[in-house]
Structure formats: C-alpha cells, structure tokens
Design a protein around this motif. Structure first.
Motif, short mmCIF file in Angstrom:
data_model
loop_
_atom_site.label_atom_id
_atom_site.label_comp_id
_atom_site.label_asym_id
_atom_site.label_seq_id
_atom_site.Cartn_x
_atom_site.Cartn_y
_atom_site.Cartn_z
N GLU A 1 0.82 -1.21 0.00
CA GLU A 1 0.00 0.00 0.00
C GLU A 1 0.85 1.25 0.00
OE1 GLU A 1 -3.41 0.16 2.78
OE2 GLU A 1 -2.82 -1.90 3.16
N ARG A 2 1.96 1.20 0.75
CA ARG A 2 2.80 2.38 0.83
C ARG A 2 3.46 2.70 -0.50
NH1 ARG A 2 6.52 0.81 5.01
NH2 ARG A 2 5.14 -0.73 5.93
N SER A 3 3.95 1.65 -1.20
CA SER A 3 4.57 1.94 -2.48
C SER A 3 3.49 2.42 -3.45
CB SER A 3 5.30 0.71 -3.02
OG SER A 3 4.36 -0.31 -3.33
N GLY A 4 2.26 1.95 -3.24
CA GLY A 4 1.16 2.46 -4.05
C GLY A 4 1.05 3.96 -3.95
N TRP A 5 1.35 4.49 -2.78
CA TRP A 5 1.28 5.93 -2.60
C TRP A 5 2.28 6.64 -3.51
CZ3 TRP A 5 4.72 9.73 -1.27
CH2 TRP A 5 4.16 11.00 -1.00
N SER A 6 3.51 6.14 -3.58
CA SER A 6 4.53 6.77 -4.42
C SER A 6 4.05 6.88 -5.86
CB SER A 6 5.83 5.95 -4.41
OG SER A 6 6.41 5.97 -3.15
N GLU A 7 3.46 5.79 -6.33
CA GLU A 7 3.00 5.80 -7.72
C GLU A 7 1.86 6.80 -7.92
OE1 GLU A 7 1.99 1.72 -8.18
OE2 GLU A 7 4.04 1.13 -7.62
N ARG A 8 0.93 6.75 -6.99
CA ARG A 8 -0.19 7.69 -7.10
C ARG A 8 0.31 9.12 -7.07
NH1 ARG A 8 -3.73 8.24 -2.77
NH2 ARG A 8 -2.54 6.59 -1.72
N ALA A 9 1.25 9.38 -6.15
CA ALA A 9 1.78 10.73 -6.01
C ALA A 9 2.49 11.16 -7.28
CB ALA A 9 2.73 10.80 -4.82
N ALA A 10 3.32 10.26 -7.84
CA ALA A 10 4.06 10.59 -9.06
C ALA A 10 3.08 10.90 -10.19
CB ALA A 10 4.96 9.42 -9.44
N GLN A 11 2.04 10.10 -10.30
CA GLN A 11 1.03 10.33 -11.35
C GLN A 11 0.32 11.66 -11.16
OE1 GLN A 11 -1.72 7.09 -11.61
NE2 GLN A 11 -0.16 5.61 -12.30
N ALA A 12 -0.06 11.91 -9.91
CA ALA A 12 -0.80 13.14 -9.63
C ALA A 12 0.06 14.36 -9.97
CB ALA A 12 -1.23 13.18 -8.17
N LEU A 13 1.33 14.30 -9.63
CA LEU A 13 2.21 15.43 -9.91
C LEU A 13 2.38 15.60 -11.43
CD1 LEU A 13 4.98 15.19 -7.16
CD2 LEU A 13 2.98 16.68 -7.25
N ALA A 14 2.52 14.46 -12.12
CA ALA A 14 2.67 14.52 -13.58
C ALA A 14 1.41 15.14 -14.20
CB ALA A 14 2.90 13.12 -14.13
N ILE B 1 7.53 19.21 -0.75
CA ILE B 1 6.54 19.05 0.31
C ILE B 1 5.33 19.94 0.04
CG2 ILE B 1 6.06 19.73 2.69
CD1 ILE B 1 8.84 18.70 3.45
N GLU B 2 5.61 21.16 -0.36
CA GLU B 2 4.53 22.11 -0.63
C GLU B 2 3.63 21.64 -1.77
OE1 GLU B 2 6.00 25.99 -1.50
OE2 GLU B 2 3.99 26.88 -1.64
N GLU B 3 4.25 21.12 -2.84
CA GLU B 3 3.47 20.61 -3.97
C GLU B 3 2.57 19.46 -3.52
OE1 GLU B 3 7.36 21.33 -6.86
OE2 GLU B 3 6.56 19.31 -6.57
N LEU B 4 3.16 18.52 -2.78
CA LEU B 4 2.41 17.34 -2.35
C LEU B 4 1.29 17.70 -1.39
CD1 LEU B 4 5.42 14.91 -1.84
CD2 LEU B 4 3.59 14.66 -3.53
N GLU B 5 1.57 18.64 -0.51
CA GLU B 5 0.54 19.04 0.45
C GLU B 5 -0.61 19.73 -0.30
OE1 GLU B 5 1.94 21.68 3.46
OE2 GLU B 5 0.37 21.05 4.87
N GLY B 6 -0.25 20.54 -1.27
CA GLY B 6 -1.28 21.23 -2.06
C GLY B 6 -2.17 20.27 -2.81
N ALA B 7 -1.60 19.12 -3.21
CA ALA B 7 -2.37 18.13 -3.97
C ALA B 7 -3.12 17.19 -3.02
CB ALA B 7 -1.43 17.33 -4.87
#
Lengths: 150, 150
Positions: free
Chosen positions: A6-19, A68-74
């Motif tokens: 589940e945790r690695s799932g977060w990395s992928e989701r985060a990377a996609q969301a930022l992209a 951190i700011e980008e991720l928090e904003g998303a």
DNA sequence: GTTCCTGCAAAAGATTTGCAGTGAC
DNA sequence: GTCACTGCAAATCTTTTGCAGGAAC
C-alpha cells in the motif's frame, strides 16, 4: 500498520498526480516522493534531507520544502505537528492506512495508532458542526509503553 | 463556552502555582498570566506581546516566551499548533472549559468546540492503549460557517 | 530551444540565550 | 543586600525566496 504494498502504491499515485498537474519528473522530486512512500510514520524536512543524503542522492533543503509544498497542495501529504521544533510530514492515506499519533513526553518518540471508535465520533461530530470539515488530526501525549510500562 | 468567572479562576490558580514553585511576583509575569486568564481561545507569543503593549504594560518578547515555558511546565498552559507559522497557547482547563479547535482553511480563523462523544471515545481508547495517556489534542480543518455556509 | 527544476546563498520569521541593570523579598 | 526577573541584543533554528546553471520535454 499498512503493508509495504500500500505504501509503495502511494509513491505511484503521487508521481502520477504530480505529472497530471504538469510537473516534470526531476531527480530531487522523484527521490523525495519515493522516500516518503516507504515511511510508516512522519518525517521532518531535515530528516528527509539527511536520509536522502545517505541513500539515493543528495537533495537540497530548499527542494525538500518545495516538493513538500506541492504534495501538500495536492492533498497527498499530511502535516503532523507535535511540538518538537519542526513540522513533520507523511503520506496522506485514506481508509486502511489512516492513523493518528501518540507522542511520548519522555523519549519524544512518535507512534502511530488508529481507532474506529474515535473515527466514528469524529464523523458524527462533523455532521453536526456548522462547518464543512475536510480533515482531522488527533495527538495523544503521555508516556509510551517503553518509558512507563503498566 | 465557560464563564468569565472560571477563566479568572485560572489566573489565580496559575499565580498561586507559580508562587508555590518559588517564582516571584514580577510585573511581566503577572501581566502575562492575567492576560491569558481572560482569553477564550489561543494566542501566539507575538499576539500576547502586542496585546500587552496596548494594555497593562509593555513586556518583552523574551519574557513572553519565558513565562509561557514556566506555565507549560506546570501543566497550566496548553500548546495549540494549527500550522500557521507560530504556535499558540491557552489556559489548560479540565472539565467544563475543556475544548478543541476548528481551523478554517480559507480565513485561517480558530474556533473552539467541545463534544462529549469525542471525549468518551478518547477515554475509552486511552484505557486500551499500552501507554499512559495524559493529554490529547484534536484539530479539525475545513471551511467555517462564515466561509462556506451550508 | 524553451520552460521547468535544482542547488546555493541570502533572507525572513520564530524562538532561545547571554548579559547587565532593576525589582522583589 | 541578595537573588530572581526583565529587557535588549545577539544567536540559533526552521522555513522561504532570488537567482543562475542544468535537466526534462
């Protein structure tokens, strides 16, 4: 505690969301997202910088704060403030990974916990409040098991 | 919300506790304790300094932090961190005056609230945790009534 | 080639500390 | 008179910002 899957799932989701938000796949950004995805509890900006220095690659303090700011904003990162000088951050997980924190007043350690009764009380209260509640944060303070066993 | 009687009671209790701990009745210390006793919600160190400058007497920033530290150490002051740059403080009240905070994500305003269901859930959880819980802090985030009326 | 990303160094805030003069007891 | 309290200024620590070179697309 959630599985590493589940945790690695977060990395992928985060990377996609930022992209999707138009950010490029830079080195510092990727390293920070990957590190955060592996954590089971919150890290401070200094800890993120220090940890990456020893691992994947050196990343500047400024970049740590910027990502951190980008991720928090998303809405992907949760801010955890427990009164220890610096703010901490951890992946924002809904459902299974959702948890809160116990801070030991003696050793300062941070321990995650979760409780359905507490979540239910929060949901009920949120419905009755004259405001639109979107998040909640709960911090317990006391002596942890190691410092003051019952 | 509690009566002003209970709040002024805090000032007296705090003054006594400090005296019992061997502190003298200095001007800055008294002014800060009195101001805090009148508050219905949390103030930052800068706000305390600014408020006193216009009222009873000018108090230096250093003294504000020093008195805050004494009061917090005596368990008389609660630290409230809501992610707005600076930490806030308010009288630690047990029972009737006990409350938590809602932070509006739009206007940044801090609103106190209390809920017996939530307190009950916390008590039950505390009994089941393998740690000795002495305090708890709950922060709700969202849009307040003024910013997003239902 | 253009535009974004990153590191460095400087700046901005918040909080803490050292020290000398003032005030409480 | 002694020892604690206070204000000022300097120091420390965390976080933010400006800018120039390098990387992603």
């Amino acid at each position: 505690m959630e599985s590493s899957h589940e945790r690695s799932g977060w990395s992928e989701r985060a990377a996609q969301a930022l992209a999707a938000a138009g950010y490029r796949r830079g080195g510092a950004r990727s390293a920070i997202v990957e590190l955060l995805g592996e954590q089971s509890c919150a890290l401070s900006a200094a800890e993120i910088e220090h940890e990456l220095r020893g691992r994947s690659r050196k990343v500047s303090r400024a970049s740590v704060y910027r990502v951190i700011e980008e991720l928090e904003g998303a809405g992907l990162l949760a801010r955890v403030e427990v009164g220890q000088g610096s703010v901490r951050f951890e992946p924002a997980l809904e459902g299974p990974g959702h948890h809160h924190h116990l801070v030991c007043e003696r050793c300062g350690r941070l321990q995650p916990f979760s409780d359905e009764g507490l979540e239910r009380a929060i949901r009920r209260l949120s419905e009755r409040m004259p405001a639109r509640i979107s998040e909640h944060e709960i911090v317990l303070r006391g002596a942890c098991e190691a410092c003051a066993p019952r």
